[in-house]
Design a protein around this motif. Structure first.
Motif, PDB file in Angstrom:
ATOM      1  N   GLN A   1     -27.690 -22.691 -61.971  1.00 36.34           N
ATOM      2  CA  GLN A   1     -27.283 -23.284 -63.244  1.00 36.34           C
ATOM      3  C   GLN A   1     -25.766 -23.499 -63.226  1.00 36.34           C
ATOM      4  N   VAL A   2     -25.336 -24.739 -63.417  1.00 39.98           N
ATOM      5  CA  VAL A   2     -23.907 -25.083 -63.422  1.00 39.98           C
ATOM      6  C   VAL A   2     -23.578 -25.709 -64.774  1.00 39.98           C
ATOM      7  N   ILE A   3     -22.599 -25.164 -65.472  1.00 40.86           N
ATOM      8  CA  ILE A   3     -22.243 -25.641 -66.804  1.00 40.86           C
ATOM      9  C   ILE A   3     -20.990 -26.499 -66.752  1.00 40.86           C
ATOM     10  N   LEU A   4     -20.978 -27.566 -67.533  1.00 44.30           N
ATOM     11  CA  LEU A   4     -19.837 -28.470 -67.580  1.00 44.30           C
ATOM     12  C   LEU A   4     -19.886 -29.271 -68.876  1.00 44.30           C
ATOM     13  N   SER A   5     -18.768 -29.903 -69.207  1.00 46.96           N
ATOM     14  CA  SER A   5     -18.704 -30.726 -70.409  1.00 46.96           C
ATOM     15  C   SER A   5     -19.143 -32.149 -70.099  1.00 46.96           C
ATOM     16  N   PRO A   6     -19.928 -32.771 -70.975  1.00 49.00           N
ATOM     17  CA  PRO A   6     -20.338 -34.157 -70.742  1.00 49.00           C
ATOM     18  C   PRO A   6     -19.157 -35.101 -70.885  1.00 49.00           C
ATOM     19  N   ALA A   7     -19.270 -36.268 -70.251  1.00 47.48           N
ATOM     20  CA  ALA A   7     -18.242 -37.314 -70.328  1.00 47.48           C
ATOM     21  C   ALA A   7     -16.884 -36.815 -69.870  1.00 47.48           C
ATOM     22  N   GLY A   8     -16.896 -35.961 -68.862  1.00 45.06           N
ATOM     23  CA  GLY A   8     -15.661 -35.432 -68.303  1.00 45.06           C
ATOM     24  C   GLY A   8     -15.732 -35.380 -66.795  1.00 45.06           C
ATOM     25  N   LEU A   9     -14.791 -34.662 -66.187  1.00 42.13           N
ATOM     26  CA  LEU A   9     -14.699 -34.643 -64.722  1.00 42.13           C
ATOM     27  C   LEU A   9     -15.728 -33.743 -64.055  1.00 42.13           C
ATOM     28  N   GLY A  10     -16.482 -32.992 -64.859  1.00 46.34           N
ATOM     29  CA  GLY A  10     -17.409 -32.018 -64.289  1.00 46.34           C
ATOM     30  C   GLY A  10     -18.412 -32.603 -63.321  1.00 46.34           C
ATOM     31  N   GLU A  11     -19.103 -33.659 -63.738  1.00 50.50           N
ATOM     32  CA  GLU A  11     -20.151 -34.220 -62.874  1.00 50.50           C
ATOM     33  C   GLU A  11     -19.597 -34.871 -61.601  1.00 50.50           C
ATOM     34  N   PRO A  12     -18.570 -35.724 -61.665  1.00 49.66           N
ATOM     35  CA  PRO A  12     -18.062 -36.273 -60.408  1.00 49.66           C
ATOM     36  C   PRO A  12     -17.491 -35.215 -59.471  1.00 49.66           C
ATOM     37  N   LEU A  13     -16.879 -34.176 -60.024  1.00 53.07           N
ATOM     38  CA  LEU A  13     -16.377 -33.101 -59.166  1.00 53.07           C
ATOM     39  C   LEU A  13     -17.531 -32.353 -58.511  1.00 53.07           C
ATOM     40  N   LEU A  14     -18.513 -31.967 -59.313  1.00 46.66           N
ATOM     41  CA  LEU A  14     -19.667 -31.242 -58.790  1.00 46.66           C
ATOM     42  C   LEU A  14     -20.448 -32.084 -57.801  1.00 46.66           C
ATOM     43  N   TYR A  15     -20.808 -33.316 -58.172  1.00 46.96           N
ATOM     44  CA  TYR A  15     -21.628 -34.159 -57.304  1.00 46.96           C
ATOM     45  C   TYR A  15     -20.889 -34.539 -56.025  1.00 46.96           C
ATOM     46  N   GLY A  16     -19.579 -34.719 -56.134  1.00 56.35           N
ATOM     47  CA  GLY A  16     -18.802 -35.033 -54.936  1.00 56.35           C
ATOM     48  C   GLY A  16     -18.844 -33.910 -53.922  1.00 56.35           C
ATOM     49  N   HIS A  17     -18.714 -32.672 -54.405  1.00 53.18           N
ATOM     50  CA  HIS A  17     -18.777 -31.533 -53.487  1.00 53.18           C
ATOM     51  C   HIS A  17     -20.195 -31.315 -52.950  1.00 53.18           C
ATOM     52  N   LEU A  18     -21.194 -31.538 -53.791  1.00 51.17           N
ATOM     53  CA  LEU A  18     -22.575 -31.406 -53.307  1.00 51.17           C
ATOM     54  C   LEU A  18     -22.846 -32.393 -52.182  1.00 51.17           C
TER      55      LEU A  18
END
Length: 283
Positions: free
Chosen positions: A98-115
């Motif tokens: 489970q990874v928590i992040l704020s929507p419409a922010g840098l969380g998803e591109p940072l996470l998905y980029g590292h994945l």
């Protein structure tokens, strides 16, 4: 003027750029970029500063905003945090977590980029959306396994909860923070906004040479602990840059990544999101 955790107000005050002015500033405080940009979209904010990802989400949604200045924060200004006692040692260990992040922010591109760098897909982790304050508590109490965040929340997690950085954003994000004007305000208050952007550029140069004094002012104005303010500033590049081809290229590349992840619409005309004349002083 919209501000996040008093970061801009403290910067101007510390550098002596907060006065005198030929115009009056009314400050509005926010904890993160999404509600700040929503307020700007509604016309309640004339000017603010926000990260490139949040800016793109707002621009793609039709907000009447334009970036007029840029601060290159660098990838080290964002990170994935885990608890100190977590068994997670590498990004690969996030699979099924489970990874928590704020929507419409840098969380998803940072996470998905590292994945992607370790051969994992976005669907290999369970993403939970929450505000940063809620996310901090969720990680501290073990409700989630990792938290994607940025400064000063990285420093807050490290100092208060003893979280550790699993990986930062270097190699995945350029992480620009843009000075953002509402288009109506840029027309009606252009001289003031140009003056303000020049003040920010001078204040950034001052802050790079006086990080300790800036940290003390940030702690006082924002009421965050001294150690948190100091740590958050130490990790920032505080490099003000003009809107140029490199900034537009990096933001276009980021936009394409967000489109590939299905987070924003495709074929967004990024060039129209910038006004490169402000730091040149054009009235």
């Amino acid at each position: 003027m919209g501000d996040q955790n008093s970061s801009l107000r403290s910067l101007l005050d510390a550098a002596g750029e907060g006065s005198p002015m030929d115009y009056r500033i009314e400050w509005k405080e926010f904890t993160q970029a999404q509600p700040l940009l929503q307020a700007q979209n509604a016309g309640a904010i004339d000017f603010c500063r926000a990260g490139d990802v949040a800016f793109l989400f707002a621009y793609a949604a039709g907000a009447p905003i334009v970036a007029i200045g840029a601060n290159l924060t660098g990838g080290q200004g964002a990170a994935i945090l885990v608890r100190a006692d977590s068994a997670i040692a590498t990004v690969k260990d996030l699979k099924g977590r489970q990874v928590i992040l704020s929507p419409a922010g840098l969380g998803e591109p940072l996470l998905y980029g590292h994945l992607a760098q370790v051969g994992l897909a976005p669907g290999d982790v369970h993403v939970v959306h929450a505000t940063q304050n809620v996310a901090q508590l969720a990680l501290a109490t073990g409700q989630v396994d990792a938290w994607v965040t940025w400064q000063p929340y990285i420093a807050l997690g490290q100092e208060i909860d003893h979280d550790r950085i699993l990986v930062d954003g270097q190699g995945v994000l350029s992480f620009y923070v843009f000075g953002i004007a509402h288009r109506n305000a840029l027309e009606t208050k252009r001289a003031a906004i140009i003056d303000l952007q020049h003040r920010i550029a001078r204040a950034m140069a001052w802050a790079r040479a006086h990080r300790d004094l800036y940290g003390k002012t940030l702690a006082r104005v924002s009421r965050m602990p001294d150690a948190v303010a100091r740590r958050s500033i130490e990790s920032s590049r505080l490099e003000e840059v003009a809107i140029d081809d490199r900034v537009i290229h990096d933001t276009t590349d980021l936009c394409q990544k967000l489109s590939a992840y299905g987070l924003i619409k495709k074929d967004l005309d990024i060039k129209k999101a910038f006004d490169s004349t402000v730091l040149n002083g054009a009235l």
